[in-house]
Design an enzyme around this catalytic site. Structure first.
Site, PDB file in Angstrom:
ATOM      1  N   SER A 248     -48.182  65.571 -39.625  1.00 55.48           N
ATOM      2  CA  SER A 248     -47.361  66.257 -39.273  1.00 55.48           C
ATOM      3  C   SER A 248     -45.736  67.007 -39.951  1.00 55.48           C
ATOM      4  CB  SER A 248     -45.921  65.363 -38.037  1.00 55.48           C
ATOM      5  OG  SER A 248     -45.901  64.756 -39.022  1.00 55.48           O
ATOM      6  N   THR A 249     -45.466  67.294 -39.588  1.00 51.78           N
ATOM      7  CA  THR A 249     -44.336  68.152 -40.505  1.00 51.78           C
ATOM      8  C   THR A 249     -43.369  67.553 -40.352  1.00 51.78           C
ATOM      9  OG1 THR A 249     -45.076  70.404 -39.098  1.00 51.78           O
ATOM     10  CG2 THR A 249     -42.867  70.537 -39.571  1.00 51.78           C
ATOM     11  N   GLY A 252     -44.704  65.411 -43.130  1.00 46.89           N
ATOM     12  CA  GLY A 252     -44.536  66.651 -44.517  1.00 46.89           C
ATOM     13  C   GLY A 252     -43.512  66.922 -44.598  1.00 46.89           C
ATOM     14  N   GLU A 270     -50.783  70.415 -44.641  1.00 42.82           N
ATOM     15  CA  GLU A 270     -51.418  71.138 -44.389  1.00 42.82           C
ATOM     16  C   GLU A 270     -50.752  70.453 -42.364  1.00 42.82           C
ATOM     17  OE1 GLU A 270     -53.354  73.095 -44.013  1.00 42.82           O
ATOM     18  OE2 GLU A 270     -54.410  73.433 -45.785  1.00 42.82           O
ATOM     19  N   GLU A 405     -45.411  70.751 -30.110  1.00 44.70           N
ATOM     20  CA  GLU A 405     -47.271  70.301 -30.617  1.00 44.70           C
ATOM     21  C   GLU A 405     -47.329  68.857 -29.847  1.00 44.70           C
ATOM     22  OE1 GLU A 405     -48.164  68.899 -34.432  1.00 44.70           O
ATOM     23  OE2 GLU A 405     -50.410  70.457 -34.677  1.00 44.70           O
TER      24      GLU A 405
HETATM   25  P1  NAD Z   1     -48.645  61.679 -39.705  1.00 45.15           P
HETATM   26  O1  NAD Z   1     -47.566  62.612 -40.086  1.00 45.15           O
HETATM   27  O2  NAD Z   1     -48.279  60.941 -38.363  1.00 45.15           O
HETATM   28  O3  NAD Z   1     -49.398  60.668 -40.602  1.00 45.15           O
HETATM   29  C1  NAD Z   1     -49.961  61.413 -41.172  1.00 45.15           C
HETATM   30  C2  NAD Z   1     -50.273  60.921 -42.147  1.00 45.15           C
HETATM   31  O4  NAD Z   1     -49.069  59.834 -43.259  1.00 45.15           O
HETATM   32  C3  NAD Z   1     -50.658  59.148 -42.160  1.00 45.15           C
HETATM   33  O5  NAD Z   1     -51.792  58.667 -42.938  1.00 45.15           O
HETATM   34  C4  NAD Z   1     -49.337  58.109 -41.954  1.00 45.15           C
HETATM   35  O6  NAD Z   1     -50.073  56.890 -41.846  1.00 45.15           O
HETATM   36  C5  NAD Z   1     -48.626  58.905 -43.053  1.00 45.15           C
HETATM   37  N1  NAD Z   1     -47.245  58.797 -43.456  1.00 45.15           N
HETATM   38  C6  NAD Z   1     -46.497  58.399 -41.793  1.00 45.15           C
HETATM   39  N2  NAD Z   1     -45.239  58.545 -42.383  1.00 45.15           N
HETATM   40  C7  NAD Z   1     -44.897  58.496 -43.670  1.00 45.15           C
HETATM   41  C8  NAD Z   1     -43.880  58.364 -44.512  1.00 45.15           C
HETATM   42  N3  NAD Z   1     -42.744  58.369 -44.323  1.00 45.15           N
HETATM   43  N4  NAD Z   1     -44.458  58.354 -46.178  1.00 45.15           N
HETATM   44  C9  NAD Z   1     -44.918  58.842 -46.544  1.00 45.15           C
HETATM   45  N5  NAD Z   1     -46.650  58.977 -45.367  1.00 45.15           N
HETATM   46  C10 NAD Z   1     -46.251  58.044 -44.554  1.00 45.15           C
HETATM   47  O7  NAD Z   1     -49.814  62.743 -38.704  1.00 45.15           O
HETATM   48  P2  NAD Z   1     -50.526  62.231 -37.392  1.00 45.15           P
HETATM   49  O8  NAD Z   1     -50.162  61.554 -36.588  1.00 45.15           O
HETATM   50  O9  NAD Z   1     -51.202  61.234 -38.340  1.00 45.15           O
HETATM   51  O10 NAD Z   1     -51.216  63.535 -37.296  1.00 45.15           O
HETATM   52  C11 NAD Z   1     -51.161  64.378 -36.757  1.00 45.15           C
HETATM   53  C12 NAD Z   1     -50.782  65.371 -37.102  1.00 45.15           C
HETATM   54  O11 NAD Z   1     -51.059  66.223 -38.449  1.00 45.15           O
HETATM   55  C13 NAD Z   1     -51.115  66.395 -35.981  1.00 45.15           C
HETATM   56  O12 NAD Z   1     -49.139  67.337 -36.070  1.00 45.15           O
HETATM   57  C14 NAD Z   1     -51.450  67.577 -36.549  1.00 45.15           C
HETATM   58  O13 NAD Z   1     -51.267  69.048 -35.690  1.00 45.15           O
HETATM   59  C15 NAD Z   1     -51.583  67.185 -37.893  1.00 45.15           C
HETATM   60  N6  NAD Z   1     -52.697  68.037 -38.826  1.00 45.15           N
HETATM   61  C16 NAD Z   1     -52.165  69.011 -39.432  1.00 45.15           C
HETATM   62  C17 NAD Z   1     -53.563  69.389 -39.848  1.00 45.15           C
HETATM   63  C18 NAD Z   1     -54.400  70.869 -40.400  1.00 45.15           C
HETATM   64  O14 NAD Z   1     -55.131  70.881 -41.505  1.00 45.15           O
HETATM   65  N7  NAD Z   1     -52.438  71.191 -40.519  1.00 45.15           N
HETATM   66  C19 NAD Z   1     -55.102  69.121 -39.794  1.00 45.15           C
HETATM   67  C20 NAD Z   1     -55.123  67.293 -38.908  1.00 45.15           C
HETATM   68  C21 NAD Z   1     -53.972  67.162 -38.230  1.00 45.15           C
END
Ligand code: NAD
Length: 501
Positions: A248-249, A252, A270, A405
């Site tokens: 997620s953003t 990120g 990403e 989103e």
């Molecule tokens: P998320 O951001 O919640 O988690 C992604 C990863 O980050 C997971 O492994 C999670 O454990 C880790 N994470 C979460 N909090 C963290 C922190 N504080 N410190 C370090 N790591 C942490 O996202 P999600 O719910 O797993 O996935 C969905 C999101 O991913 C959507 O926003 C989607 O658009 C995005 N996404 C983007 C792409 C791309 O190529 N642009 C591809 C797939 C998914």
């Protein structure tokens, strides 16, 4: 893998009952228990049942995993072997992935509810082409000799970065992990991967197969755990040279902070999207556009970062588009058991994510959008995190469902008066990941490609591409690119050698 496509529902059900499930942390070529014995439950979203309890990597375990990757890097067993040897191991790895496809398919399906047919026809072929594409590139990464003053000889080397941390989401567990891990390895780095806590099983198996292919211990490690625990410790680690993140953003943003708070490690992101599919009145084939629009939003139950969730339809074809979309969507994506090869739509990844998406549907109704179909859960799957494909019409830019989103099977139609308005609506977003334009006018298409603020513009198609295509976002959809040669180079750094003659 072709033979797997002929297997029936009974085969996959049996496979799901006898597949080996690993629950440890994969460090230094072996599975280990976590240091403090904390466990993470992974749940099947089809029925809410616990599949397994996995070891959680605490800060201590993260330190061990990074130390193993650092030791492997510095020893040169991977970073300094002949490029051809690295290629051979990656090609062997791809072959082993193919040989073990049935296990990988079933692990992925149990963990996140993805239909087996989708994994066999989309995710796994993409995993294989990613491994083979970057393997083929390994001995094509050249340095340079520059045209300097004759009193000096100057050459530029391209070297790996060191330990790369890959942090990935749950929507394409194997594929997105491989989009990071493989170019990092191909460039000579070592890796610690932290997959999403919702879907960790298939990546553990991939790391094991890498070792079986001849990958030296410590080169590819996998740890599991909640983001705020294991992910954060990894991203803050002083011996990690780069974080490559997909998610997620919001998270990120944290990755950039962690980079700044620690050792100024490189960060590639990403992130999320709200991608527009623009269908103009001069669309060359309305049925093809409708089919692509349906797949663009409902495939993987809408859980795709580049899902074409905003349908910007030029007014003159709006009514006809809605009619055909509604008719076709009813049969194209029907919720079912992901282990049944006939199923085109599985549940969402978890019950809590399903509730989030339902929350958006309620907001859409409250804010005045017209719900044309879906919006609720299929009665026959009441235990699962299922949602029916959903379509809202007459959505305006101010509505929450047009801006945020949703990451579920929810499409919104925003009627537009012409191409100029379509571009202005398309660009009125914090995101800029995917987009498409449907028109038979070549000049208009090229003009719109330049004007749309997105990392990918598809013309008269949606979601197509291969390993050569850089994939990533403009604006808050991220920075850096997966796939393509630039991606490989982003896992290297240049060293300049200036020799006075
Ligand atoms: P998320 O951001 O919640 O988690 C992604 C990863 O980050 C997971 O492994 C999670 O454990 C880790 N994470 C979460 N909090 C963290 C922190 N504080 N410190 C370090 N790591 C942490 O996202 P999600 O719910 O797993 O996935 C969905 C999101 O991913 C959507 O926003 C989607 O658009 C995005 N996404 C983007 C792409 C791309 O190529 N642009 C591809 C797939 C998914």
């Amino acid at each position: 893998m072709q033979d797997l496509l002929n297997k029936d529902h009974a085969f996959w059900k049996a496979k799901s009952n006898n597949v080996r499930i690993e629950t440890g942390l994969y460090i230094d070529g072996e599975f280990h228990e976590g240091s403090e014995g904390h466990r993470l439950e992974t749940v099947n979203p089809v029925n809410g049942k616990i599949i397994a309890e996995l070891a959680i990597a605490t800060k201590t375990d993260v330190n061990v995993a990074v130390a193993s990757a650092k030791q492997a890097f510095q020893s040169g067993v991977w970073s300094r072997i002949a490029p051809r040897k690295r290629m051979d191991i990656l090609f062997r790895f791809a072959d082993l992935v193919e040989e073990n496809a049935a296990d990988l398919v079933v692990l992925e399906s149990l963990d996140m509810g993805k239909p087996v047919t989708r994994i066999m026809t989309a995710d796994l072929p993409e995993v294989l082409s990613t491994i083979r594409y970057f393997a083929e590139c390994i001995d094509k990464i050249d340095g340079a000799v520059t045209n300097t003053d004759p009193s000096a000889f100057h050459y530029i080397l391209r070297e790996p970065l060191g330990v790369v941390a890959a942090i990935t989401p749950w929507n394409f567990p194997m594929m997105l992990a491989m989009w990071k891990v493989i170019p990092a390895l191909a460039a000579g780095n070592t890796v610690v991967l932290k997959p999403a806590e919702q879907s960790p099983l298939s990546c553990l198996r991939l790391a094991e197969l890498f070792t079986e292919a001849g990958g030296p211990p410590g080169v590819f490690n996998v740890i599991n755990g909640p983001g705020e625990v294991s992910g954060k410790a990894l991203a803050l680690h002083m011996d990690v040279s780069k974080i490559c993140f997909t998610g997620s953003t919001e998270v990120g943003r944290l990755m950039m902070i962690y980079g700044g708070q620690s050792n100024l490690k490189k960060v590639s992101l990403e992130c999320g999207g709200k991608s527009p599919q623009i269908i103009l009145a001069d669309v060359p084939d309305l049925d093809a556009a409708v089919d692509a629009a349906i797949a663009g939003i409902y495939a993987n139950s809408g859980q795709i970062c580049s899902a074409g969730s905003r349908l910007l339809i030029e007014r003159p074809i709006h009514a006809e588009f809605v009619k055909r979309f509604t008719l076709k969507a009813k049969t194209a994506f029907v919720p079912g058991d992901p282990l049944d090869p006939a199923t085109t739509m599985g549940p969402l990844v978890s019950h809590s994510h399903c509730q989030n998406v339902m929350g958006y549907i309620e907001k859409g109704k409250k804010e005045g959008a017209t719900l044309l179909f879906g919006g609720d859960q299929p009665e026959e799957f009441s235990d699962g995190a299922y949602l029916k494909p959903t379509l809202f019409d007459e959505v305006t830019q101010e509505m929450t469902i047009a801006r945020e989103e949703i990451f579920g099977p929810v499409a919104v139609i925003i009627p537009v008066k012409d191409a100029d308005e379509a571009i202005s609506v398309a660009n009125d977003s914090i995101y800029g990941l995917g987009s498409s334009v449907w028109t038979r006018d070549l000049s208009k298409a090229h003009k719109m490609v330049r004007e749309i603020e997105a990392g990918v513009v598809w013309v008269n198609c949606y979601g197509d591409g291969d390993a050569t295509q850089p994939f990533g976002g403009y604006k808050q959809s991220g920075q850096g690119r997966d796939r393509g040669l630039d991606c490989l180079l982003s896992y290297t750094q240049t060293k300049s050698a200036w020799i006075k003659l």
